[in-house]
Design a protein around this motif. Structure first.
Motif, PDB file in Angstrom:
ATOM      1  N   ALA A  27       0.824  -1.206   0.000  1.00 11.22           N
ATOM      2  CA  ALA A  27       0.000   0.000   0.000  1.00 11.22           C
ATOM      3  C   ALA A  27       0.859   1.256   0.000  1.00 11.22           C
ATOM      4  O   ALA A  27       0.378   2.346  -0.279  1.00 11.22           O
ATOM      5  CB  ALA A  27      -0.906  -0.012   1.215  1.00 11.22           C
ATOM      6  N   VAL A  31      -1.144   4.228  -6.122  1.00 15.73           N
ATOM      7  CA  VAL A  31      -2.084   3.417  -6.876  1.00 15.73           C
ATOM      8  C   VAL A  31      -1.610   3.153  -8.299  1.00 15.73           C
ATOM      9  O   VAL A  31      -1.647   2.032  -8.790  1.00 15.73           O
ATOM     10  CB  VAL A  31      -3.447   4.138  -6.950  1.00 15.73           C
ATOM     11  CG1 VAL A  31      -4.382   3.420  -7.914  1.00 15.73           C
ATOM     12  CG2 VAL A  31      -4.060   4.198  -5.566  1.00 15.73           C
ATOM     13  N   ARG A  34       0.567   0.326  -8.621  1.00 15.95           N
ATOM     14  CA  ARG A  34       0.226  -0.968  -8.051  1.00 15.95           C
ATOM     15  C   ARG A  34      -0.237  -1.963  -9.111  1.00 15.95           C
ATOM     16  O   ARG A  34      -1.356  -2.437  -9.115  1.00 15.95           O
ATOM     17  CB  ARG A  34      -0.835  -0.793  -6.955  1.00 15.95           C
ATOM     18  CG  ARG A  34      -0.202  -0.911  -5.577  1.00 15.95           C
ATOM     19  CD  ARG A  34      -1.234  -0.882  -4.503  1.00 15.95           C
ATOM     20  NE  ARG A  34      -1.369   0.473  -3.984  1.00 15.95           N
ATOM     21  CZ  ARG A  34      -2.515   1.001  -3.625  1.00 15.95           C
ATOM     22  NH1 ARG A  34      -3.633   0.347  -3.741  1.00 15.95           N
ATOM     23  NH2 ARG A  34      -2.539   2.209  -3.147  1.00 15.95           N
ATOM     24  N   SER A  56      -1.355  10.891  -3.920  1.00 16.74           N
ATOM     25  CA  SER A  56      -0.833   9.598  -3.457  1.00 16.74           C
ATOM     26  C   SER A  56       0.583   9.336  -3.952  1.00 16.74           C
ATOM     27  O   SER A  56       1.248   8.411  -3.495  1.00 16.74           O
ATOM     28  CB  SER A  56      -1.760   8.470  -3.899  1.00 16.74           C
ATOM     29  OG  SER A  56      -1.765   8.378  -5.306  1.00 16.74           O
ATOM     30  N   THR A  60       1.880   8.334   1.718  1.00 16.43           N
ATOM     31  CA  THR A  60       0.977   7.267   2.112  1.00 16.43           C
ATOM     32  C   THR A  60       0.836   7.352   3.627  1.00 16.43           C
ATOM     33  O   THR A  60       1.832   7.472   4.332  1.00 16.43           O
ATOM     34  CB  THR A  60       1.549   5.889   1.727  1.00 16.43           C
ATOM     35  OG1 THR A  60       1.802   5.883   0.321  1.00 16.43           O
ATOM     36  CG2 THR A  60       0.571   4.782   2.074  1.00 16.43           C
ATOM     37  N   HIS A  62      -0.182   5.239   6.689  1.00 15.91           N
ATOM     38  CA  HIS A  62      -0.377   3.827   7.011  1.00 15.91           C
ATOM     39  C   HIS A  62      -1.355   3.667   8.175  1.00 15.91           C
ATOM     40  O   HIS A  62      -1.579   4.610   8.940  1.00 15.91           O
ATOM     41  CB  HIS A  62       0.967   3.183   7.368  1.00 15.91           C
ATOM     42  CG  HIS A  62       1.996   3.343   6.285  1.00 15.91           C
ATOM     43  ND1 HIS A  62       2.138   2.459   5.247  1.00 15.91           N
ATOM     44  CD2 HIS A  62       2.903   4.334   6.060  1.00 15.91           C
ATOM     45  CE1 HIS A  62       3.103   2.884   4.439  1.00 15.91           C
ATOM     46  NE2 HIS A  62       3.577   4.025   4.904  1.00 15.91           N
ATOM     47  N   THR A  63      -1.888   2.471   8.334  1.00 15.77           N
ATOM     48  CA  THR A  63      -2.842   2.198   9.415  1.00 15.77           C
ATOM     49  C   THR A  63      -2.254   2.565  10.772  1.00 15.77           C
ATOM     50  O   THR A  63      -2.928   3.074  11.645  1.00 15.77           O
ATOM     51  CB  THR A  63      -3.216   0.692   9.397  1.00 15.77           C
ATOM     52  OG1 THR A  63      -3.519   0.346   8.048  1.00 15.77           O
ATOM     53  CG2 THR A  63      -4.412   0.419  10.290  1.00 15.77           C
ATOM     54  N   VAL A 174      -7.503   6.490   6.859  1.00 16.17           N
ATOM     55  CA  VAL A 174      -6.937   6.158   5.547  1.00 16.17           C
ATOM     56  C   VAL A 174      -6.604   4.683   5.417  1.00 16.17           C
ATOM     57  O   VAL A 174      -6.757   4.103   4.351  1.00 16.17           O
ATOM     58  CB  VAL A 174      -5.655   6.993   5.297  1.00 16.17           C
ATOM     59  CG1 VAL A 174      -5.138   6.769   3.888  1.00 16.17           C
ATOM     60  CG2 VAL A 174      -5.923   8.465   5.531  1.00 16.17           C
ATOM     61  N   HIS A 175      -6.179   4.087   6.490  1.00 16.39           N
ATOM     62  CA  HIS A 175      -5.543   2.770   6.526  1.00 16.39           C
ATOM     63  C   HIS A 175      -4.900   2.354   5.204  1.00 16.39           C
ATOM     64  O   HIS A 175      -5.264   1.385   4.568  1.00 16.39           O
ATOM     65  CB  HIS A 175      -6.436   1.691   7.145  1.00 16.39           C
ATOM     66  CG  HIS A 175      -7.850   1.676   6.648  1.00 16.39           C
ATOM     67  ND1 HIS A 175      -8.206   1.136   5.462  1.00 16.39           N
ATOM     68  CD2 HIS A 175      -8.995   2.154   7.196  1.00 16.39           C
ATOM     69  CE1 HIS A 175      -9.494   1.271   5.284  1.00 16.39           C
ATOM     70  NE2 HIS A 175      -9.993   1.884   6.316  1.00 16.39           N
ATOM     71  N   LYS A 177      -4.847   3.385   2.235  1.00 11.24           N
ATOM     72  CA  LYS A 177      -5.393   3.612   0.886  1.00 11.24           C
ATOM     73  C   LYS A 177      -4.846   4.913   0.286  1.00 11.24           C
ATOM     74  O   LYS A 177      -4.385   5.800   0.985  1.00 11.24           O
ATOM     75  CB  LYS A 177      -6.917   3.677   0.960  1.00 11.24           C
ATOM     76  CG  LYS A 177      -7.557   2.304   1.183  1.00 11.24           C
ATOM     77  CD  LYS A 177      -8.995   2.236   0.688  1.00 11.24           C
ATOM     78  CE  LYS A 177      -9.925   3.215   1.363  1.00 11.24           C
ATOM     79  NZ  LYS A 177     -10.376   2.805   2.702  1.00 11.24           N
ATOM     80  N   ALA A 178      -4.969   5.006  -1.025  1.00  9.34           N
ATOM     81  CA  ALA A 178      -4.481   6.208  -1.702  1.00  9.34           C
ATOM     82  C   ALA A 178      -5.359   7.409  -1.353  1.00  9.34           C
ATOM     83  O   ALA A 178      -6.567   7.282  -1.206  1.00  9.34           O
ATOM     84  CB  ALA A 178      -4.486   5.980  -3.200  1.00  9.34           C
TER      85      ALA A 178
END
Ligand code: FES
Ligand code: FES
Lengths: 754, 167
Positions: A27, A31, A34, A56, A60, A62-63, A174-175, A177-178
């Motif tokens: 992640a 995007v 990816r 993005s 990023t 992150h979680t 966000v965990h 995601k873009a």
């Protein structure tokens, strides 16, 4: 914050080879990237270019709440990695430790131009600040929906958005995601525009603090990899045998002695030996007989100033006001002098090194310490005639390069790609010390004809500075030129004047003779004695002549050098740094030379002052030194630098940069000169081209003049400019002898003292 | 017969040819990063290691000259300190700690050699003056220790700080 590798920083080809099909990227990778490597390769685009306007691309979340920030700029040992992370963390409202930077990896980092001219903070940093502000606004708009509260009622602390007692962290929002910007990011000729407004400086909590550099622990514990430390499976070690004369071509290549474990590769004029063991390559390079054509297109060191004057050049008017010629002709008295600066080395302590892997499908991975990964990527695509999407450049720490790997993106890498393509294996090229001293693109030699006219009361009525400048922007890479796939150059490098004028003289004329490279006209290659950007290019030389001549005028008219400057300056920031340096450096207000300069230990002592405005940063220095007339030895005893760089991002890092400028420039001024004969450079090692030693270190005082309401400007170069003239003037103050030709070596000083 | 070295406390049987300068063995065969190639001429100091506790350049002399010797690179400094203090493990030698506290490295390339020479100096002179430090780095070895990035003043402070940390 630690320097960790995110998945996207590892070569995706490398991953593919190591682990088979790699279908989904982490992640952490934008995007757009990816896609599976296999898929990408099938479309002919294994290494797509990150899109600058895509939020993005930049970050990023992150979680865990950790933030990965990507920048096209690189760490050159000046603390960029830390200062940029400070600016980003500040704008995002997250803890400093939460931000990890990915630098100079063309797969994931946006192209923010070359890391040079002290531009990281002033340009890339300010761009990052705007985009981080937009990222924060985007996160707040997501939080507003989640918490069902208007954005204006939200507050953020350490990456957690609060509304009353309710809260949500960035990571939860966000965990991984873009992110898509709430207001589209616009980047064009005018710069970067975002919807969000960055924080006012009064709210800063991270910017302005001396946060320790994040790369220092790894460098001290030897965990940091330099480009010299990169090894990849099946890699071969190469040594290139460079032409004897700058314009020599191969006549014949002999054979290696029996029993050598190395192999000879010849691609046009690129002659190399390769071996599995590095030492076998080193030995083979020393033992391979190569005959080169005679080429003698250079003037020698003694002759270059005359040769430069005799060479036709384009003359550019840098500044003109009033009518110098008539003011000078009608002056009551006049003063003229000529200054000279030598050709110099960037002097990387580790010689050029790079690793390249050119695979049968045409895709390329290069590990380089380049100052401009995206520029190198484009260059390599061009020289190998593949698309840029076939090439990835992974930046790795290198030895301090100071412009050597800047417009000249990396000679060793350009040689390694051809050798790797030829051999079908990854190839590591490392230059010898002699190669680096001879073949690095040097700092340019310059000449400066100065003239001033005065009225009866000694006021300056006319000022002229006529500069002859060898190029300071050569951008050739040796590989493709030696191989012969790149013929005549599309552009001719020139020497340019850099730096504004702040002194107010009624009639002023400043000219730059933009010289071509010595030998370029007669060389079969599109270069001569290559010269390019060296820390504060152009301005270093210009300021030497300008400031030392200002001192000559002050001395000729019996004025205190500080007072003389203050009288001709109107810029308040300039006046402030000069005054601050004079005060902290205990400037003695009096004309030079000093009446009784001698001390009881057989030395004479003196003071010198100098000022510069470099790319928005104001710097002034007071130099105190002693000269031993019997030996000619000059020893700096105390250097005080006051600097106003607008907003201060990291005070301690700035102080270290100032010390770095002081010591490196003291070395250039007192010791350094590239010498050459008609064929090539003859200063081939640290004995023939010595550097300053530790026992020549002065006490260094730094004063940072605060100016938080002004955008930050560069700190890696300004103090370079003030050293040469301050040293020259301090020697004059001590001895009454004015030295106008650098370097001021012991022999030169002794001879000048008669 | 393989040449035997003791590198950072571990016995190593060297397979490189005996004429190989020590640095290529340490970096190429043993995978160490500390010793850095700067000149290959004993002119800069970046390849320095401790050999039987004294600072030596590793870029010219063949590995056979070091047969049977105890070689310490920067990677081995923490273990050296742990041994001196009779503790199981330390993360960093006080010299490295001082280098971090003084934020010495700029590019960092030369600093391996600088820390090795600091270790050499502090072993024989636990409380060196500024001029003794300058001498150690300028005139006592085969050549001065060179730094392009202008870290000499930070190194002087860091050596003094290391002396305090080690006292
Ligand atoms: S690399 Fe050994 S002294 Fe320079
Ligand atoms: S820190 Fe860069 S050469 Fe010393």
């Amino acid at each position: 914050m630690t320097i960790q590798e995110e998945a996207g920083t590892i070569s995706r080809r490398g991953l593919l080879r190591a682990g088979g099909a790699l279908v989904v990227m982490s992640a952490a990778v934008p995007v757009a990237l990816r896609t599976s490597v296999a898929e990408a390769a099938a479309t002919g685009m294994p290494f797509p270019t990150p899109v600058l306007t895509d939020l993005s691309t930049w970050l990023t979340v992150h979680t865990s709440g950790n933030v990965t920030w990507r920048t096209g700029h690189v760490e050159l040992g000046q603390g960029n990695r830390t200062a940029l992370a400070q600016m980003v963390a500040e704008e995002l409202d997250v803890a400093f430790e939460k931000v990890t930077l990915v630098m100079g990896n063309t797969n994931v980092t946006p192209d923010q131009g070359v890391t040079a001219a002290s531009s990281t903070i002033a340009r890339a940093g300010v761009q990052a600040r705007l985009i981080a502000a937009e990222a924060r606004a985007t996160l707040l708009s997501m939080a507003s929906k989640r918490l069902r509260a208007p954005v204006t009622e939200l507050s953020v602390k350490n990456g957690v958005v609060h509304h009353g007692r309710r809260k949500v962290s960035y990571g939860q929002l966000v965990h991984g995601k873009a992110l898509t910007a709430v207001t589209p990011i616009v980047i064009n000729g005018q710069g970067t525009t975002v919807g969000a407004t960055p924080k006012p400086f009064s709210e800063y909590t991270l910017v302005g603090r001396s946060i320790p550099r994040v790369d220092v622990v790894d460098k001290v514990s030897q965990k940091a990899a330099f480009v010299h430390d990169i090894t990849v499976p099946h890699m071969l070690h190469a040594r290139v045998i460079h032409p004897r004369g700058i314009g020599s071509t191969v006549v014949s290549v002999g054979q290696l002695p029996a029993g050598s474990n190395a192999q000879v590769v010849q691609l046009g004029n690129l002659v190399a030996v390769v071996a599995k063991q590095e030492w076998d390559a080193v030995k083979a390079a020393a033992n391979l007989p190569v005959t080169w054509s005679d080429w003698n297109g250079l003037p020698s060191t003694e002759d270059w100033p005359a040769a430069m004057r005799a060479t036709p050049a384009k003359v550019v008017t840098h500044a003109s006001q009033g009518d110098f010629d008539s003011a000078f002709a009608s002056a009551a008295s006049t003063l003229t002098a000529t200054y000279q600066t030598p050709f110099e080395n960037h002097g990387m302590i580790g010689p050029s090194c790079a690793v390249a892997d050119v695979r049968p499908d045409g895709s390329v991975t290069v590990w380089s310490a380049t100052q401009y990964p995206q520029g190198l990527r484009n260059g390599i695509a061009q020289m190998l005639n593949v698309s840029t999407e076939q090439v990835e450049v992974l930046w790795v720490d290198g030895a301090g390069s100071y412009g050597r790997l800047c417009s000249n993106y990396d000679d060793a890498a350009s040689e390694a790609v051809f050798l790797s393509r030829e051999l079908g294996k990854p190839v590591r090229v490392q230059w010898s010390r002699a190669d680096e001293h001879i073949w690095e693109p040097h700092g340019p030699g310059t000449l400066h004809d100065m003239a001033a006219g005065f009225d009866e009361s000694g006021n300056v009525t006319a000022w002229k500075h006529d500069a002859f400048m060898a190029p300071n922007n050569d951008s050739t890479m040796l590989g493709p030129i030696l191989v012969g796939v790149q013929g005549s150059s599309t552009r001719t490098p020139v020497g340019s004047w850099t730096g504004p004028d702040l002194y107010q003289f009624p009639n002023l004329l400043e000219l730059a003779h933009q010289m071509p490279e010595f030998g370029a006209a007669t060389s079969p290659y599109p270069f001569g004695l290559r010269t390019t950007f060296l820390r504060s290019p152009g301005q270093h030389q210009i300021t030497f002549a300008q400031e030392a001549f200002a001192d000559e005028i002050a001395a000729a008219t019996g004025q205190d050098p500080l007072q003389f400057r203050l009288q001709h300056l109107t810029d308040a920031r300039a006046i402030a740094v000069l005054t601050a340096a004079a005060q902290a450096g205990k400037w003695e207000a009096r004309p030079s030379p000093k009446r009784d300069a001698s001390t009881s230990n057989g030395t004479v002592t003196g003071q010198g002052i100098s000022f510069v405005l470099r790319d928005g940063t104001y710097a002034a220095a007071v130099v105190k030194l002693e000269v031993t007339p019997a030996t000619g030895k000059v020893l700096l005893t105390e250097v005080t630098v006051a600097q106003d760089q607008g907003q201060i991002i990291n005070p301690r890092a700035i102080e270290h940069q100032i010390s770095s400028c002081v010591l490196q420039t003291a070395s250039r001024v007192l010791h350094e000169e590239v010498k050459f004969d008609t064929a090539n450079v003859t200063t081939v090692d640290w004995v023939s081209y010595p550097l300053l030693r530790m026992d020549e270190t002065p006490t260094i005082n730094t004063i940072l003049v605060p100016n938080p309401q002004i955008a930050p400007s560069g700190v890696g170069e300004p103090a370079v400019n003030v050293m040469p003239s301050a040293i020259s003037s301090a020697i004059f103050d001590a001895t009454g002898v004015r030295l106008r030709t650098m370097p001021f070596t012991q022999e030169v000083v002794k001879a000048a003292m008669g | 017969m393989a040449i035997e070295l003791f590198v950072n406390g571990k016995k190593e049987e060297i397979t490189s040819s005996p004429d190989t300068p020590l640095i290529y063995v340490l970096r190429g065969e043993l995978g160490l990063r500390g010793p850095k190639f700067g000149c290959g001429l004993e002119q800069c100091g970046s390849c320095s290691v401790l050999a039987n506790n004294s600072a030596r350049r590793s870029c010219v002399k063949p590995v056979s000259d070091f047969e049977g010797q105890d070689i310490t690179t920067v990677e081995g400094l923490p273990a050296l300190w742990a041994k001196a203090k009779k503790v199981r493990h330390v993360d960093l030698h006080p010299i490295q700690q001082a280098w971090i506290e003084e934020q010495v490295p700029q590019c960092g390339y030369c600093q391996n050699g600088m820390m090795i020479t600091a270790a050499n100096l502090l072993a024989s002179n636990p409380n060196p003056s500024v001029s003794e430090i300058m001498t150690a780095f300028s005139t006592s070895g085969p050549s001065p220790h060179l730094c392009r990035c202008g870290t000499y003043d930070a190194i002087i402070k860091a050596v003094q700080r290391a002396a305090q940390l080690m006292a």
